[in-house]
Design an enzyme around this catalytic site. Structure first.
Site, PDB file in Angstrom:
ATOM      1  N   ASP A 288     -23.167  35.848 -21.635  1.00 36.69           N
ATOM      2  CA  ASP A 288     -23.797  34.555 -21.365  1.00 36.69           C
ATOM      3  C   ASP A 288     -23.336  33.499 -22.372  1.00 36.69           C
ATOM      4  O   ASP A 288     -23.039  33.825 -23.517  1.00 36.69           O
ATOM      5  CB  ASP A 288     -25.323  34.732 -21.437  1.00 36.69           C
ATOM      6  CG  ASP A 288     -26.070  33.590 -20.758  1.00 36.69           C
ATOM      7  OD1 ASP A 288     -25.426  32.730 -20.126  1.00 36.69           O
ATOM      8  OD2 ASP A 288     -27.312  33.560 -20.880  1.00 36.69           O
TER       9      ASP A 288
ATOM     10  N   ASN B  10     -25.671  33.549  -8.916  1.00 34.02           N
ATOM     11  CA  ASN B  10     -24.626  32.598  -9.347  1.00 34.02           C
ATOM     12  C   ASN B  10     -24.014  31.797  -8.194  1.00 34.02           C
ATOM     13  O   ASN B  10     -23.356  30.782  -8.426  1.00 34.02           O
ATOM     14  CB  ASN B  10     -23.505  33.320 -10.122  1.00 34.02           C
ATOM     15  CG  ASN B  10     -23.907  33.746 -11.521  1.00 34.02           C
ATOM     16  OD1 ASN B  10     -23.392  34.724 -12.065  1.00 34.02           O
ATOM     17  ND2 ASN B  10     -24.851  33.026 -12.129  1.00 34.02           N
TER      18      ASN B  10
END
Ligand code: FPP
Length: 252
Positions: free
Chosen positions: A28, A76
């Site tokens: 991340d 996503n």
């Protein structure tokens, strides 16, 4: 490459007999890394791929047997189309440039996630990568692409219902049977989960499989995650007391 003093110290302190077998990583912070440098988010993902290359090499050298990387979640798809399209171009580029190195390092590539919904070129790239490396006997590199843990659990439940209806399952469902219906069926659960960028969430990643994993968080953004951070995580892992719900003899 020159080893830093901390790297050398950690390498000396890590017990080679207690390396986590399976390490999972939530990579991340690519976007924030880029924005803070005045770069485009694409640049953050591009640099993120460089970190993937380094981390695969470092993990394999360290003796990790399974490395699972969260590369694209079922959530996503909600990102802007240009970013999704850029992320979808990465597996093809990665395998094109990285396959010789994966072969040299004896790494076997696998995919977890709903591959049907991935663009054809991504499916092809990962299938080719898996096919060409399938006889490698070193580290398993598991890419989670279009992966969501709740969707995975529901897929397993639906397949279990069908198999029960077809009489393929006798005598009820236990944890072992259930695990065999997940994408990770052939793999042991992660011993260690790493998440970068300071977020302390699991984000729908391996919810069933992480039940007893050790969790390790760092503020470092994924593009800046280096060998020393991996070593720090493994070093900390080796100092955790894994009880799996039991108490130890010394605590009786
Ligand atoms: C999270 O950062 C990262 C992703 C959603 C993508 C991760 C993908 C890679 C590191 C490359 C994958 C490599 C291959 C070979 C498939 P973010 O964009 O959410 O960062 P932010 O939270 O700072 O915005």
């Amino acid at each position: 490459m020159i080893k830093t003093a901390r790297e050398q110290e950690l390498l000396g302190a890590i017990d080679p007999g207690k390396i986590p077998f399976h390490v999972a990583i939530i990579m991340d912070g690519n976007g924030r890394w880029a924005v803070e440098k005045g770069l485009s988010r694409h640049e953050g993902h591009r640099q993120g791929v460089e970190t993937v290359r380094e981390t695969v090499k470092n993990s394999s050298e360290l003796g990790i047997k399974v490395l699972t990387l969260f590369a694209f979640s079922t959530e996503n798809w909600k990102r802007p189309a240009t970013e999704v399209s850029y992320l979808m171009s990465l597996p093809e580029k990665y395998f094109k440039s990285e396959l010789p190195e994966l072969m040299r390092n004896n790494v076997q590539v696998r995919l977890i996630g709903d591959r049907e919904k991935l663009p054809r070129k991504v499916q092809k790239a990962v299938e080719e990568g898996s096919e060409k490396t399938k006889n490698n006997s070193g580290m398993i590199l598991n890419f989670a692409l279009n992966y969501g843990s709740r969707a995975e659990i529901l897929m397993a439940v639906n397949r279990l219902i069908n198999d029960t209806r077809d009489g393929k399952i006798k005598g009820g469902i236990n944890e072992k049977t259930f695990s065999q219906y997940l994408y990770t069926s052939a793999l042991p659960d992660p011993d260690l989960l790493i998440r970068t960028s300071g977020e302390m969430r699991i984000s729908n990643f391996l919810l069933w499989q992480l039940a007893y994993s050790e969790l390790w968080f760092t503020d470092v953004y994924w593009p800046d995650f280096s060998k020393v951070h991996l070593l720090e995580a493994v070093f900390d892992y080796q100092r955790r007391k894994r009880r799996f719900g039991k108490i130890q003899d010394s605590e009786r």
